[in-house]
Design an enzyme around this catalytic site. Sequence first.
Site, PDB file in Angstrom:
ATOM      1  CG  HIS A 161      -1.823  -1.178   1.288  1.00 32.74           C
ATOM      2  ND1 HIS A 161      -2.896  -1.322   0.436  1.00 32.74           N
ATOM      3  CD2 HIS A 161      -1.829  -2.279   2.082  1.00 32.74           C
ATOM      4  CE1 HIS A 161      -3.532  -2.452   0.713  1.00 32.74           C
ATOM      5  NE2 HIS A 161      -2.899  -3.057   1.704  1.00 32.74           N
ATOM      6  CG  HIS A 181      -1.912  -9.984  -4.131  1.00 32.74           C
ATOM      7  ND1 HIS A 181      -2.267 -10.839  -5.162  1.00 32.74           N
ATOM      8  CD2 HIS A 181      -1.692 -10.765  -3.055  1.00 32.74           C
ATOM      9  CE1 HIS A 181      -2.270 -12.085  -4.712  1.00 32.74           C
ATOM     10  NE2 HIS A 181      -1.923 -12.067  -3.444  1.00 32.74           N
TER      11      HIS A 181
END
Length: 296
Positions: free
Chosen positions: A122, A132
């Site tokens: 993030h 991811h």
Amino acid sequence: MTDLFQDEKHRASTWFRSLRDEIVAAFEGLEDSHSEGPFSDETAGRFEVTETKRHSDDGSDAGGGLMSVMRGGRVFEKVGVNVSTVYGTLGSAAQKSMAARGVPGIEDDPRFWASGISLVAHMQNPHCPAVHMNTRMFWTPNAWWFGGGSDLNPCLEYDDDTAHFHATQEEHLKPHGDGLYGELKAWADEYFYIPHRHRARGVGGIFMDDRNTGNWEADFALTQDIGRAFLPAFVPLVEKRRVDAFGEAEKEAQLVHRGLYAEYNLVYDRGTKFGLATGHDANAVLMSLPPMAKWV
């Protein structure tokens, strides 16, 4: 079969660890090189590394790994790069889930071994996309398979960023057969979909699970190339976007999108469910959750 696969298990877990080391070094390098733009005056972030442990129901050792988390850096607001190798006996819920997926012999022999790397980033700057990636190997006395992939999760979408991310993955998958990229891209589009929101989590990527062609070497090589594609697919996007100015509207969009990400990981993600069901370190399993999020 246990004895026959000791070498393969060792090779897989060793490689996941080496990929972790490479990514951690690259991300700390991004922190060091960020010298202009938002957050460039902050202290360069560093990973905090914690050893994780998994214990079986009787308290005996059942493996573990490393949880590496960086918080509040120049580039990354929160990023985790975890590796683990766990083993033991599946609980009844996980055993039933595996049986429903068609894993042979799991109802009679619930022993398992699993190793992999899991990454979620993030970002500080809303123009930089969240991301991811994970790859893993799973073994039971009667089966083995690989899984994983990576997907891009921007709150502010840029078509050229999406194109670069996908093109890099496609290039890394070319040695493994025509049409494979398209297959894994379609799988990612299906897997990273949020039914209750009627939308995708991000702009997609590649994903596979239960990969067992009968050729362990070929499937391991594919898994490695999925991992190798990650840094060249993602790092140039960060280098390009981390200098962009932003305001309250962009930050609001980022926080709302993070809420979407959290919903998916808590409700649908198979890895989250498996990690919690098998007793792995909860902090490591929930490392994917953002530091701040918002719901409207």
